[in-house]
Design a protein around this motif. Structure first.
Motif, short mmCIF file in Angstrom:
data_model
loop_
_atom_site.label_atom_id
_atom_site.label_comp_id
_atom_site.label_asym_id
_atom_site.label_seq_id
_atom_site.Cartn_x
_atom_site.Cartn_y
_atom_site.Cartn_z
N SER A 1 43.14 23.01 47.90
CA SER A 1 42.79 21.77 47.17
C SER A 1 41.84 20.88 47.98
CB SER A 1 44.07 20.99 46.83
OG SER A 1 44.79 20.68 48.01
N GLY A 2 41.85 21.00 49.31
CA GLY A 2 40.95 20.20 50.10
C GLY A 2 39.59 20.83 50.30
N THR A 3 39.43 22.05 49.82
CA THR A 3 38.17 22.78 50.01
C THR A 3 37.35 22.84 48.73
OG1 THR A 3 39.26 24.16 51.67
CG2 THR A 3 37.16 24.96 50.79
N VAL A 4 38.02 23.02 47.60
CA VAL A 4 37.35 23.15 46.30
C VAL A 4 37.87 22.05 45.37
CG1 VAL A 4 36.92 24.70 44.35
CG2 VAL A 4 37.26 25.64 46.65
N ARG A 5 36.98 21.51 44.55
CA ARG A 5 37.40 20.51 43.57
C ARG A 5 38.53 21.08 42.71
NH1 ARG A 5 34.68 19.53 39.71
NH2 ARG A 5 33.09 21.17 39.85
N GLN A 6 39.51 20.23 42.43
CA GLN A 6 40.70 20.71 41.74
C GLN A 6 40.38 21.33 40.40
OE1 GLN A 6 44.07 18.39 39.69
NE2 GLN A 6 44.67 18.41 41.84
N GLY A 7 39.47 20.75 39.66
CA GLY A 7 39.11 21.29 38.36
C GLY A 7 38.53 22.69 38.47
N ALA A 8 37.59 22.86 39.43
CA ALA A 8 36.98 24.17 39.63
C ALA A 8 38.01 25.17 40.12
CB ALA A 8 35.84 24.05 40.63
N LEU A 9 38.93 24.73 40.98
CA LEU A 9 39.96 25.61 41.51
C LEU A 9 40.89 26.10 40.40
CD1 LEU A 9 41.29 26.90 43.97
CD2 LEU A 9 42.58 24.78 44.31
N MET A 10 41.36 25.20 39.57
CA MET A 10 42.25 25.59 38.48
C MET A 10 41.53 26.44 37.46
SD MET A 10 45.26 24.71 39.14
CE MET A 10 45.90 25.15 37.53
N GLY A 11 40.25 26.15 37.22
CA GLY A 11 39.47 26.99 36.30
C GLY A 11 39.37 28.41 36.79
N ALA A 12 39.15 28.58 38.11
CA ALA A 12 39.05 29.92 38.68
C ALA A 12 40.38 30.66 38.56
CB ALA A 12 38.62 29.82 40.14
N VAL A 13 41.48 29.97 38.84
CA VAL A 13 42.80 30.61 38.77
C VAL A 13 43.12 31.02 37.34
CG1 VAL A 13 45.28 30.28 39.10
CG2 VAL A 13 43.67 29.42 40.81
N LEU A 14 42.81 30.14 36.38
CA LEU A 14 43.09 30.48 34.98
C LEU A 14 42.22 31.64 34.50
CD1 LEU A 14 43.41 26.87 33.47
CD2 LEU A 14 45.25 28.50 33.96
N ALA A 15 40.96 31.66 34.92
CA ALA A 15 40.08 32.77 34.55
C ALA A 15 40.57 34.07 35.17
CB ALA A 15 38.65 32.47 34.99
N TYR A 16 41.02 34.00 36.42
CA TYR A 16 41.55 35.20 37.08
C TYR A 16 42.79 35.71 36.36
CZ TYR A 16 43.51 38.17 40.74
OH TYR A 16 44.03 39.24 41.43
N ARG A 17 43.67 34.80 35.98
CA ARG A 17 44.88 35.22 35.27
C ARG A 17 44.52 35.89 33.94
NH1 ARG A 17 50.07 34.34 35.77
NH2 ARG A 17 49.90 32.73 37.38
N ALA A 18 43.54 35.35 33.25
CA ALA A 18 43.15 35.93 31.96
C ALA A 18 42.52 37.32 32.13
CB ALA A 18 42.17 35.00 31.24
N LEU A 19 41.63 37.46 33.12
CA LEU A 19 40.87 38.69 33.27
C LEU A 19 41.63 39.79 34.01
CD1 LEU A 19 37.38 37.15 34.13
CD2 LEU A 19 38.08 38.20 31.97
N TYR A 20 42.53 39.39 34.91
CA TYR A 20 43.26 40.40 35.69
C TYR A 20 44.64 40.70 35.11
CZ TYR A 20 44.46 43.29 39.68
OH TYR A 20 44.79 44.36 40.48
N TYR A 21 45.23 39.73 34.41
CA TYR A 21 46.58 39.92 33.87
C TYR A 21 46.56 40.20 32.36
CZ TYR A 21 48.74 38.08 38.17
OH TYR A 21 49.17 37.89 39.46
N LEU A 22 45.97 39.28 31.59
CA LEU A 22 46.13 39.34 30.14
C LEU A 22 45.27 40.40 29.46
CD1 LEU A 22 46.39 35.50 29.36
CD2 LEU A 22 48.23 37.18 29.70
N VAL A 23 43.99 40.48 29.83
CA VAL A 23 43.12 41.49 29.20
C VAL A 23 43.62 42.90 29.49
CG1 VAL A 23 40.79 42.44 29.12
CG2 VAL A 23 41.12 39.96 29.17
N PRO A 24 43.97 43.24 30.74
CA PRO A 24 44.52 44.58 30.99
C PRO A 24 45.84 44.83 30.27
CG PRO A 24 43.71 43.64 33.03
CD PRO A 24 43.69 42.54 32.02
N LEU A 25 46.61 43.77 29.99
CA LEU A 25 47.86 43.95 29.26
C LEU A 25 47.59 44.49 27.86
CD1 LEU A 25 50.93 43.66 29.04
CD2 LEU A 25 50.56 41.29 28.30
N ALA A 26 46.51 44.03 27.24
CA ALA A 26 46.15 44.56 25.92
C ALA A 26 45.83 46.05 26.01
CB ALA A 26 44.96 43.78 25.35
N GLY A 27 45.08 46.43 27.06
CA GLY A 27 44.79 47.85 27.25
C GLY A 27 46.04 48.64 27.59
N GLY A 28 46.93 48.03 28.38
CA GLY A 28 48.18 48.70 28.73
C GLY A 28 49.05 48.93 27.51
#
Length: 334
Positions: free
Chosen positions: A280-307
Motif C-alpha cells: 500500500s505504501g508503494t502503489v496507489r491503493q486504487g491501482a493496487l486493488m484494480g490489479a488484484v481484482l484483475a488477477y483474480r478474474a483472469l487467473y481464478y474465474l476465467v479458468p474456472l469456466a474452462g475447468g
C-alpha cells in the motif's frame, strides 16, 4: 513429500493425527476470522472508485497477455500429474491425466483444496479406473511438486529481503530471512535425498513415503518454479511494472501461503489483505486493488469456466473410455 501409499496407522500416529485434527478444527477457522476481520475493518478505507478506474484503464492487449500467462500456468500445473504418471507408471493416458489435473486445479483455486485438489481428483481418477492407493500417490506427488518450487523461490526471495513484513505480522526481517534459508535447504535437501538416498521408502505416522528418482525430483523443482514464476509475471504486468518483479513475486507467494492456511474458498479477501498490507505504501491503493481484482478474474474465474467445461467432458467420456486400472505401482522411474 514423496508419493503416499495408504496403510493402517500405528496407534501413536493415530493419536497424533487426532490431536492435529482437533487443533485444526478450531485454529484454522479462528485464523480465517482474524484475516476477514482485518480486511473488513479496512474495507471502508479502500478506494473502490480508484480500483474501478484502474480496471478501465487496462488495455485489451495487456489483459490478453496476462490471460496468456495464466493459461500457460494452468497448463504447466497439469504437467505435475504427468510427473506422477511417469513415477508410478500407471496406464491412464497422458492427455487424460493432464486434463484431470488442469480441471482439478481450476476448482482447487476457487473452491478449496479438499474439493478440487483432492476430492475432484479422486473422483475423476477413480472413474478412469485407478485404485485408491495410486490416486493417493498421484495427489501426494503433485502437492510435493507444487510446494517444492515454492520453497525454492519463496525461500530465495525471503532470504534476499525482497519484502519487509508489516509490524502486525510479528516477524522481523531477520526471522523472515532465516525462514527463507530453511526453505531453500529443505527444497535442495529433497532433491539430493531423491538422488543419493539408498533407502527409498520411509514410514511417517503410519504411512509409507517412497522417494522418486533424482531426475524426477529435479523435474519437479523446475516445473514448479516455472509455474510460480508465471504467476508472478502475470501480477507484475497488472501492476504496470511499477513494483520490481522480485518483490511482486514475493508478495504473491506470501499471499498464497496465507490463503492456503486460511479456510476461505478462493482465499477471498486474503489476497487483497496481504497486498494492501505489503504494497500500500508503494502503489496507489486504487491501482493496487484494480490489479488484484484483475488477477483474480483472469487467473481464478476465467479458468474456472474452462475447468467446468473440461469436467463435464470428462464426466461424459470417462465411463465409456476409461483406460483401465493399473496393477500395484512398479519400481519408480527416473
Amino acid at each position: 513429500m514423496a508419493a503416499v501409499l495408504s496403510s493402517p496407522a500405528a496407534p501413536g500416529a493415530a493419536a497424533a493425527t487426532t490431536r492435529w485434527q482437533r487443533w485444526r478444527r478450531w485454529a484454522l477457522p479462528a485464523l480465517g476470522v482474524v484475516v476477514l476481520g482485518l480486511l473488513l475493518s479496512h474495507i471502508h478505507k479502500i478506494d473502490w472508485a480508484g480500483a474501478w478506474h484502474a480496471l478501465q484503464k487496462y488495455s485489451p492487449w495487456l489483459l490478453l497477455a496476462v490471460l496468456g500467462l495464466a493459461t500457460a500456468s494452468h497448463a504447466l500445473y497439469g504437467c505435475f500429474d504427468l510427473i506422477g504418471r511417469r513415477h508410478l507408471r500407471h496406464k491412464l493416458s497422458a492427455p487424460r491425466t493432464w486434463t484431470i489435473a488442469v480441471t482439478s486445479y481450476a476448482f482447487n483455486l476457487n473452491l478449496g483444496s479438499l474439493v478440487g485438489g483432492i476430492g475432484m481428483r479422486a473422483r475423476l481418477y477413480a472413474r478412469a479406473g485407478l485404485d485408491e492407493a495410486t490416486v493417493a500417490q498421484i495427489v501426494g506427488l503433485s502437492l510435493a511438486t507444487n510446494w517444492l518450487g515454492y520453497g525454492l523461490l519463496a525461500g530465495g526471495l525471503f532470504a534476499a529481503g525482497a519484502i519487509h513484513p508489516p509490524r502486525q505480522a510479528h516477524i522481523g526481517d531477520g526471522a523472515l530471512r532465516a525462514l527463507g534459508v530453511a526453505m531453500i535447504l529443505l527444497a535442495i535437501g529433497y532433491v539430493v535425498a531423491c538422488a543419493v538416498s539408498r533407502r527409498r521408502e520411509w514410514v511417517i505416522r503410519g504411512r509409507h513415503l517412497r522417494l522418486p528418482g533424482g531426475r524426477i525430483a529435479a523435474m519437479q523443482l523446475v516445473l514448479s518454479s516455472a509455474n510460480w514464476a508465471l504467476m508472478g509475471a502475470a501480477m507484475y504486468l497488472l501492476l504496470g511494472q511499477k513494483v520490481p518483479y522480485a518483490t511482486t513475486l514475493a508478495v504473491l507467494m506470501a499471499a498464497s501461503i496465507v490463503g492456503v492456511i486460511t479456510p476461505i474458498p478462493a482465499g477471498l479477501g486474503v489476497l487483497e489483505a496481504v497486498y494492501l498490507a505489503l504494497l500500500s505504501g508503494t502503489v496507489r491503493q486504487g491501482a493496487l486493488m484494480g490489479a488484484v481484482l484483475a488477477y483474480r478474474a483472469l487467473y481464478y474465474l476465467v479458468p474456472l469456466a474452462g475447468g467446468l467445461a473440461l469436467y463435464l467432458l470428462l464426466e461424459r467420456t470417462l465411463p465409456a473410455q476409461a483406460d483401465g486400472a493399473m496393477p500395484p505401482a512398479e519400481a519408480p522411474a527416473g
